[in-house]
Design a protein around this motif. Structure first.
Motif, short mmCIF file in Angstrom:
data_model
loop_
_atom_site.label_atom_id
_atom_site.label_comp_id
_atom_site.label_asym_id
_atom_site.label_seq_id
_atom_site.Cartn_x
_atom_site.Cartn_y
_atom_site.Cartn_z
N ASN A 1 38.65 35.92 56.50
CA ASN A 1 39.06 35.35 55.22
C ASN A 1 39.69 33.97 55.40
OD1 ASN A 1 38.30 37.61 53.62
ND2 ASN A 1 40.14 38.69 54.30
N ARG A 2 39.42 33.32 56.52
CA ARG A 2 40.02 32.03 56.76
C ARG A 2 39.52 30.96 55.79
NH1 ARG A 2 44.68 30.96 59.49
NH2 ARG A 2 45.00 32.63 60.99
N GLY A 3 38.37 31.19 55.17
CA GLY A 3 37.86 30.22 54.23
C GLY A 3 38.79 29.97 53.07
N ILE A 4 39.55 31.00 52.67
CA ILE A 4 40.51 30.84 51.58
C ILE A 4 41.55 29.79 51.93
CG2 ILE A 4 42.30 32.01 50.26
CD1 ILE A 4 39.58 32.82 49.38
N ALA A 5 42.04 29.82 53.18
CA ALA A 5 43.04 28.83 53.61
C ALA A 5 42.46 27.43 53.58
CB ALA A 5 43.56 29.18 55.00
N LEU A 6 41.18 27.28 53.99
CA LEU A 6 40.56 25.96 53.96
C LEU A 6 40.37 25.47 52.54
CD1 LEU A 6 37.90 26.42 56.78
CD2 LEU A 6 40.15 25.38 56.94
N VAL A 7 40.03 26.38 51.62
CA VAL A 7 39.90 26.00 50.21
C VAL A 7 41.24 25.54 49.66
CG1 VAL A 7 39.43 26.88 47.89
CG2 VAL A 7 37.89 27.43 49.75
N ALA A 8 42.30 26.28 50.00
CA ALA A 8 43.64 25.89 49.55
C ALA A 8 44.02 24.51 50.09
CB ALA A 8 44.66 26.94 49.97
N ALA A 9 43.69 24.25 51.36
CA ALA A 9 43.97 22.93 51.93
C ALA A 9 43.18 21.85 51.20
CB ALA A 9 43.66 22.92 53.42
N GLY A 10 41.92 22.13 50.87
CA GLY A 10 41.11 21.16 50.13
C GLY A 10 41.66 20.89 48.75
N LEU A 11 42.16 21.94 48.07
CA LEU A 11 42.77 21.74 46.76
C LEU A 11 44.03 20.86 46.87
CD1 LEU A 11 42.42 25.32 45.21
CD2 LEU A 11 41.06 23.28 44.70
N ALA B 1 27.40 36.54 32.66
CA ALA B 1 26.48 36.21 33.75
C ALA B 1 26.89 34.92 34.45
CB ALA B 1 25.06 36.08 33.20
N LEU B 2 27.35 33.94 33.67
CA LEU B 2 27.81 32.68 34.26
C LEU B 2 29.04 32.90 35.12
CD1 LEU B 2 27.39 29.63 34.42
CD2 LEU B 2 28.86 29.40 32.41
N LEU B 3 29.96 33.73 34.64
CA LEU B 3 31.18 34.02 35.41
C LEU B 3 30.84 34.72 36.72
CD1 LEU B 3 34.25 34.08 35.61
CD2 LEU B 3 34.23 36.24 34.34
N ILE B 4 29.92 35.68 36.68
CA ILE B 4 29.53 36.40 37.90
C ILE B 4 28.85 35.46 38.88
CG2 ILE B 4 28.04 38.21 38.81
CD1 ILE B 4 28.55 39.79 36.27
N ALA B 5 27.97 34.57 38.37
CA ALA B 5 27.27 33.61 39.24
C ALA B 5 28.27 32.66 39.89
CB ALA B 5 26.24 32.84 38.43
N ALA B 6 29.25 32.17 39.11
CA ALA B 6 30.25 31.27 39.68
C ALA B 6 31.07 31.97 40.75
CB ALA B 6 31.16 30.73 38.57
N LEU B 7 31.40 33.24 40.50
CA LEU B 7 32.17 34.00 41.49
C LEU B 7 31.37 34.20 42.77
CD1 LEU B 7 34.72 35.60 42.16
CD2 LEU B 7 33.67 37.60 41.11
N LEU B 8 30.08 34.50 42.64
CA LEU B 8 29.25 34.69 43.83
C LEU B 8 29.11 33.40 44.63
CD1 LEU B 8 26.41 36.98 42.42
CD2 LEU B 8 28.34 37.64 43.87
N VAL B 9 28.95 32.28 43.93
CA VAL B 9 28.86 30.99 44.62
C VAL B 9 30.16 30.68 45.35
CG1 VAL B 9 28.61 28.51 44.28
CG2 VAL B 9 27.10 30.08 43.08
N PHE B 10 31.28 30.96 44.70
CA PHE B 10 32.57 30.71 45.33
C PHE B 10 32.75 31.58 46.58
CE2 PHE B 10 37.07 31.91 45.78
CZ PHE B 10 37.61 30.67 46.03
N LEU B 11 32.41 32.87 46.48
CA LEU B 11 32.54 33.76 47.63
C LEU B 11 31.62 33.33 48.77
CD1 LEU B 11 32.76 37.26 45.88
CD2 LEU B 11 34.62 35.90 46.85
#
Length: 509
Positions: free
Chosen positions: A196-206, A243-253
């Protein structure tokens, strides 16, 4: 002690402290020191100057670059090290001169790390660590790889001679060492997908985006405009929105998992575990290559970690807690991976190799059955408190939320009680816990420093206690040796037994 008699004794004869001449750091040490000062002081100031929307305090860091550069040059010119008969001697400073004598017998590790530029130039950062303290006894930045290998061979050769060993084997080449485990490319990708290290990188990018003002409504229209135009064309019906919310969530994951794979590759690329003289040696890293030695005597705790996904594929990880100086930061600290991902049988064999005194069949002992009611009550109250704010906004969903919380609380309490347990095998203590991520830790009796029984008001009401065991470096462990919800009488008996067993053993680093 180095001397058996006081210095004032007539029988005292000063010993010869150096058998070799003093040696300097590699000339590239000055280059890396100035580069490190620029990275820490100059680059952040330039970034703020050109990227931030106004002047910030980071600009003052640029002024400190000049004295930091002078200090780096001064250290390079005054730093020396030499090999004595029984100790490594490190000196630095001119006006305020600091000379450290590190006995060979006290040295536990001589580790080094190399980034890409280090490997190109054939140099490395070397750290000399002993069993005590949170900092290395000596840090040599930088030495040539040949000088680092010479230091490691020389120190451990003198250490074996001081112990009276007749045979002094030469250090083995890498291709002749006893390799115990390595991460293949497939296992590396799998480890990245499970991380789950990607979450930390996303937080750093934000955080960087916030610093650059990308979230300012006046400046964010350029990159949010196309997104807004696309959303305007989506029908405003709930199936499309869902459907748009689910697609955005899948792309984010998917994006987070890709970042996790990248981070894992940077840290664990070509991960190898070797059997070395008196311990284990770990090598890993893509851009920065870390090489560390873990003596068996320095291992304080062994922890097997198994997430719920790893259980489905028959994998788990193995970590150790060591005493003494840190390695680097985060995962390279005193919590070290012996193998981040491996088959269960391999992990069990490595755990037995690191702590053979704790190996054997484990007969797990449960905690008090009354712990289920306490955990159920705790989880139910917490879940209902979380529903208070939504209930004030959507009152009609209160009963639905409560109907979901109670089964969740029952399942959570049931699984926690089932996983909590302890066992004593051979000359060690085992502790297990965790619901979704299982953790099993083992510690030898001769590594135990303190044992205590802790009781809260609720524990005293129900006649229970928590058994807590402390070891050297326990503050860096991700699995504390604590067994809650024990019968108070049993907890006291275990405390007395562990204290007695620890007193029978000889504490060794």
């Amino acid at each position: 002690m180095p001397y058996d008699e006081p210095i004032a004794s007539p029988a005292f004869e000063p010993r010869r402290t150096a058998i070799d001449g003093a040696q300097r750091l590699h000339p590239f040490s000055l280059l890396f020191s100035i580069g490190r000062a620029a990275r820490n002081l100059l680059i952040p100031g330039l970034f703020v100057l050109f990227a931030a929307d106004d002047n910030r305090y980071e600009l003052f860091l640029m002024v400190l670059f000049v004295p930091a550069t002078v200090r780096a040059m001064f250290k390079f010119l005054t730093f020396r090290y030499r090999f004595g008969e029984t100790e490594l001697i490190v000196t630095e400073g001119l006006i305020f001169r600091n000379e450290r004598h590190v006995p060979y017998l006290r040295i536990q590790n001589i580790d080094w790390s190399q980034n890409v530029l280090h490997r190109v130039l054939g140099v490395a950062n070397v750290r000399v660590e002993t069993a005590g303290g949170s900092e290395p006894e000596a840090e040599l930045q930088v030495l040539s790889v040949g000088a680092a290998e010479e230091m490691r061979g020389r120190v451990f050769e003198e250490k074996r001679r001081a112990r009276g060993d007749e045979a002094v084997p030469a250090p083995q080449p890498a291709e002749e060492r006893d390799e115990l485990a390595r991460l293949t490319l497939g296992e590396l990708l799998l480890l990245g997908l499970l991380s789950n290290r990607g979450i930390a990188l996303v937080a750093a990018g934000l955080g960087i985006g916030w610093e650059m003002g990308l979230f300012d409504p006046r400046q964010s229209e350029e990159w949010t405009g196309p997104v807004g135009a696309f959303l305007d064309r989506v029908p405003e019906t709930w199936p499309w929105r869902l459907a748009l919310l689910i697609a955005a969530l899948l792309v984010f994951l998917l994006f987070v998992r890709m970042l996790s794979v990248v981070w894992t590759a940077l840290q664990f690329w070509d991960f190898r575990l070797w059997r070395s003289e008196g311990g284990l040696r770990v090598e890993s890293g893509l851009l920065t290559r870390h090489t560390s030695t873990i003596p068996f005597a320095r291992v304080q705790q062994v922890t097997q970690i198994e997430t719920w996904v790893q259980r489905l594929i028959g994998r788990r990880g193995l970590r150790v807690v060591t005493a003494g100086g840190d390695a680097d930061n985060d995962e390279q600290s005193r919590r070290r991976w012996l193998l981040p991902l491996g088959e269960r049988d391999l992990i069990d064999s490595l755990a037995g190799l690191a702590q053979p005194e704790t190996s054997g069949t484990i007969a797990w002992q449960p905690v008090e059955p009354r712990a289920f009611l306490r955990l159920l009550r705790r989880a139910a109250i917490l879940g209902l408190l979380i529903l208070v704010i939504p209930a004030l906004i959507w009152s009609r969903w209160w009963l639905v939320g409560a109907a979901l919380v109670l089964p969740w609380a029952w399942l959570d309490a049931k699984l926690r009680v089932r996983r909590l347990g302890w066992a004593i095998t051979g000359r060690g203590l085992h502790v297990r816990s965790g619901v979704w991520t299982h953790r099993v830790s083992a510690v030898r009796f001769n590594k135990i420093q303190t044992v205590q029984c802790e009781t809260s008001p609720f524990d005293r009401r129900f006649g229970m206690a928590t058994l807590a065991v402390d070891i050297a470096g326990s503050g860096n462990s991700d699995h504390r040796l604590r067994v809650p919800f024990l019968d108070a009488t049993l907890a006291e008996m275990l405390r007395d037994r562990l204290t007695t067993e620890a007193a029978k053993t000889r504490f060794r680093w």
